[in-house]
Design a protein around this motif. Sequence first.
Motif, PDB file in Angstrom:
ATOM      1  N   PRO A   1      18.345   5.099  17.770  1.00 35.29           N
ATOM      2  CA  PRO A   1      18.574   6.349  18.504  1.00 35.29           C
ATOM      3  C   PRO A   1      19.975   6.905  18.239  1.00 35.29           C
ATOM      4  O   PRO A   1      20.850   6.220  17.686  1.00 35.29           O
ATOM      5  CB  PRO A   1      18.431   5.926  19.975  1.00 35.29           C
ATOM      6  N   GLY A   2      20.190   8.152  18.675  1.00 32.51           N
ATOM      7  CA  GLY A   2      21.510   8.744  18.580  1.00 32.51           C
ATOM      8  C   GLY A   2      22.488   8.056  19.506  1.00 32.51           C
ATOM      9  O   GLY A   2      22.089   7.355  20.448  1.00 32.51           O
ATOM     10  N   PRO A   3      23.790   8.241  19.278  1.00 36.30           N
ATOM     11  CA  PRO A   3      24.807   7.525  20.071  1.00 36.30           C
ATOM     12  C   PRO A   3      24.683   7.733  21.571  1.00 36.30           C
ATOM     13  O   PRO A   3      25.024   6.833  22.348  1.00 36.30           O
ATOM     14  CB  PRO A   3      26.126   8.107  19.535  1.00 36.30           C
ATOM     15  N   LEU A   4      24.217   8.894  22.006  1.00 33.93           N
ATOM     16  CA  LEU A   4      24.140   9.187  23.431  1.00 33.93           C
ATOM     17  C   LEU A   4      22.743   8.998  24.007  1.00 33.93           C
ATOM     18  O   LEU A   4      22.535   9.195  25.202  1.00 33.93           O
ATOM     19  CB  LEU A   4      24.630  10.613  23.708  1.00 33.93           C
ATOM     20  N   ASP A   5      21.783   8.636  23.137  1.00 31.15           N
ATOM     21  CA  ASP A   5      20.412   8.420  23.604  1.00 31.15           C
ATOM     22  C   ASP A   5      20.264   7.034  24.229  1.00 31.15           C
ATOM     23  O   ASP A   5      21.131   6.173  24.077  1.00 31.15           O
ATOM     24  CB  ASP A   5      19.433   8.562  22.434  1.00 31.15           C
ATOM     25  N   GLN A   6      19.146   6.824  24.909  1.00 29.72           N
ATOM     26  CA  GLN A   6      18.895   5.519  25.504  1.00 29.72           C
ATOM     27  C   GLN A   6      18.635   4.477  24.412  1.00 29.72           C
ATOM     28  O   GLN A   6      17.897   4.714  23.470  1.00 29.72           O
ATOM     29  CB  GLN A   6      17.689   5.575  26.440  1.00 29.72           C
ATOM     30  N   HIS A   7      19.270   3.320  24.570  1.00 27.62           N
ATOM     31  CA  HIS A   7      19.052   2.188  23.681  1.00 27.62           C
ATOM     32  C   HIS A   7      18.435   1.050  24.500  1.00 27.62           C
ATOM     33  O   HIS A   7      18.995   0.649  25.520  1.00 27.62           O
ATOM     34  CB  HIS A   7      20.373   1.712  23.065  1.00 27.62           C
ATOM     35  N   ARG A   8      17.298   0.545  24.045  1.00 29.08           N
ATOM     36  CA  ARG A   8      16.621  -0.560  24.715  1.00 29.08           C
ATOM     37  C   ARG A   8      16.914  -1.864  23.967  1.00 29.08           C
ATOM     38  O   ARG A   8      16.696  -1.954  22.756  1.00 29.08           O
ATOM     39  CB  ARG A   8      15.118  -0.315  24.784  1.00 29.08           C
ATOM     40  N   VAL A   9      17.390  -2.863  24.697  1.00 33.13           N
ATOM     41  CA  VAL A   9      17.763  -4.144  24.098  1.00 33.13           C
ATOM     42  C   VAL A   9      17.003  -5.265  24.814  1.00 33.13           C
ATOM     43  O   VAL A   9      17.119  -5.418  26.033  1.00 33.13           O
ATOM     44  CB  VAL A   9      19.279  -4.398  24.194  1.00 33.13           C
ATOM     45  N   LEU A  10      16.234  -6.037  24.063  1.00 37.17           N
ATOM     46  CA  LEU A  10      15.596  -7.232  24.590  1.00 37.17           C
ATOM     47  C   LEU A  10      16.595  -8.376  24.504  1.00 37.17           C
ATOM     48  O   LEU A  10      17.160  -8.638  23.435  1.00 37.17           O
ATOM     49  CB  LEU A  10      14.343  -7.567  23.771  1.00 37.17           C
ATOM     50  N   VAL A  11      16.827  -9.070  25.628  1.00 40.22           N
ATOM     51  CA  VAL A  11      17.794 -10.170  25.675  1.00 40.22           C
ATOM     52  C   VAL A  11      17.053 -11.468  25.967  1.00 40.22           C
ATOM     53  O   VAL A  11      16.381 -11.593  27.000  1.00 40.22           O
ATOM     54  CB  VAL A  11      18.872  -9.921  26.756  1.00 40.22           C
ATOM     55  N   ILE A  12      17.172 -12.445  25.046  1.00 40.45           N
ATOM     56  CA  ILE A  12      16.538 -13.747  25.209  1.00 40.45           C
ATOM     57  C   ILE A  12      17.479 -14.833  24.701  1.00 40.45           C
ATOM     58  O   ILE A  12      18.451 -14.545  23.994  1.00 40.45           O
ATOM     59  CB  ILE A  12      15.184 -13.851  24.463  1.00 40.45           C
ATOM     60  N   ALA A  13      17.174 -16.079  25.034  1.00 45.20           N
ATOM     61  CA  ALA A  13      17.943 -17.220  24.528  1.00 45.20           C
ATOM     62  C   ALA A  13      17.185 -18.508  24.799  1.00 45.20           C
ATOM     63  O   ALA A  13      16.342 -18.576  25.698  1.00 45.20           O
ATOM     64  CB  ALA A  13      19.323 -17.283  25.177  1.00 45.20           C
ATOM     65  N   ASP A  14      17.499 -19.522  24.018  1.00 46.53           N
ATOM     66  CA  ASP A  14      17.049 -20.896  24.274  1.00 46.53           C
ATOM     67  C   ASP A  14      15.531 -21.049  24.334  1.00 46.53           C
ATOM     68  O   ASP A  14      14.988 -21.613  25.273  1.00 46.53           O
ATOM     69  CB  ASP A  14      17.696 -21.422  25.560  1.00 46.53           C
ATOM     70  N   ASN A  15      14.877 -20.563  23.306  1.00 56.70           N
ATOM     71  CA  ASN A  15      13.443 -20.798  23.164  1.00 56.70           C
ATOM     72  C   ASN A  15      13.153 -22.099  22.436  1.00 56.70           C
ATOM     73  O   ASN A  15      11.994 -22.502  22.305  1.00 56.70           O
ATOM     74  CB  ASN A  15      12.795 -19.652  22.401  1.00 56.70           C
ATOM     75  N   GLN A  16      14.196 -22.799  21.975  1.00 52.29           N
ATOM     76  CA  GLN A  16      14.021 -23.950  21.093  1.00 52.29           C
ATOM     77  C   GLN A  16      13.161 -25.035  21.727  1.00 52.29           C
ATOM     78  O   GLN A  16      13.246 -25.309  22.919  1.00 52.29           O
ATOM     79  CB  GLN A  16      15.380 -24.520  20.664  1.00 52.29           C
ATOM     80  N   ASN A  17      12.319 -25.626  20.874  1.00 57.10           N
ATOM     81  CA  ASN A  17      11.484 -26.773  21.241  1.00 57.10           C
ATOM     82  C   ASN A  17      10.459 -26.453  22.339  1.00 57.10           C
ATOM     83  O   ASN A  17       9.917 -27.358  22.954  1.00 57.10           O
ATOM     84  CB  ASN A  17      12.363 -27.949  21.695  1.00 57.10           C
TER      85      ASN A  17
END
Length: 309
Positions: free
Chosen positions: A15-31
């Motif tokens: 998206p453009g700099p001022l548009d909405q940015h959607r970020v999926l945040v995850i961690a530690d899926n290992q094993n």
Amino acid sequence: MNFRLSSKTYTIHRPGPLDQHRVLVIADNQNGPNEFRRVLSTIHNHYTEAGNPHFILHAGDAVQVVKKLANWQKQFFSPMEDTVDYHHGSPVIFVPGNHDHDKARGPNNKNYYADMYHGIKDTDGLSDSKVVNGQYHRFFHSVSVGNARIIVLDAECPSKEQTKFLQSELESAAFQNARFRIVSVHIPPYIEYWDPFAWNVKNEKHWGEHVRLEYDPLFRKHGVDLVISGHQHNYQRATVQNNDGNAITYAIVGGAGGTLDLMQVEDWKMYNSTYLGHHFVSLTVDDSKLEWSAYNASGSVIDEFRIER
């Protein structure tokens, strides 16, 4: 017999700099591939309504054993490919975790995912059995996501070079002029849940202390809004006031599939929210608003906050 190789074509939309940015945040899926698939299925349902994420922030520990290619396939790539397929069209901002390192390599390793930490892109140097801290491939960096600036640190390999980078980036115009200032480092500054034996007898309470003692004072001094970590396998979030009146939020998001940490070993008396289950976070950044929504594996909201400027 003739063979033909083919591949899908994927498009990355930024998206453009001022548009909405959607970020999926995850961690530690290992094993935990089965739990990871369950979380990913819920993620897929969430973003089917909201629209696909523009970025994925993975706060570390994608696999259990970095030098085993089968771990990368079974624990990370196959679950992603089979459920959400986002990693083809959504750039991954990867924060290295302790399980994503291999500090003692064998001479026949020949594993790109392990060797990338040493800057090795072929077999040269594979006879080196050990690499001293600070000599790894540089994995700390920064990136802008809309009106947010994100600094990525490597908690497992502290070095004078990384500290110098952190100080320089925190003072930079790109970071100071960003509306929202974020740091992601795998090991949290303030851990509360861990295996009691490992914490007290094996002295793992001192593992990553530099994040709290060296880095966190710099976060507070330079106006960091949000610190995102993994490592501890559950969810916690604390928003605290600095001496200058500004707030800083610490979030632990280590619940994408790995075995959960259920035993409390410390009490920092700061966390506003704790959830001892698997989860993911949807982070959105607009022109003047940052919204954080954490969901459990069933898709129910377990925590949320926002910053508006």
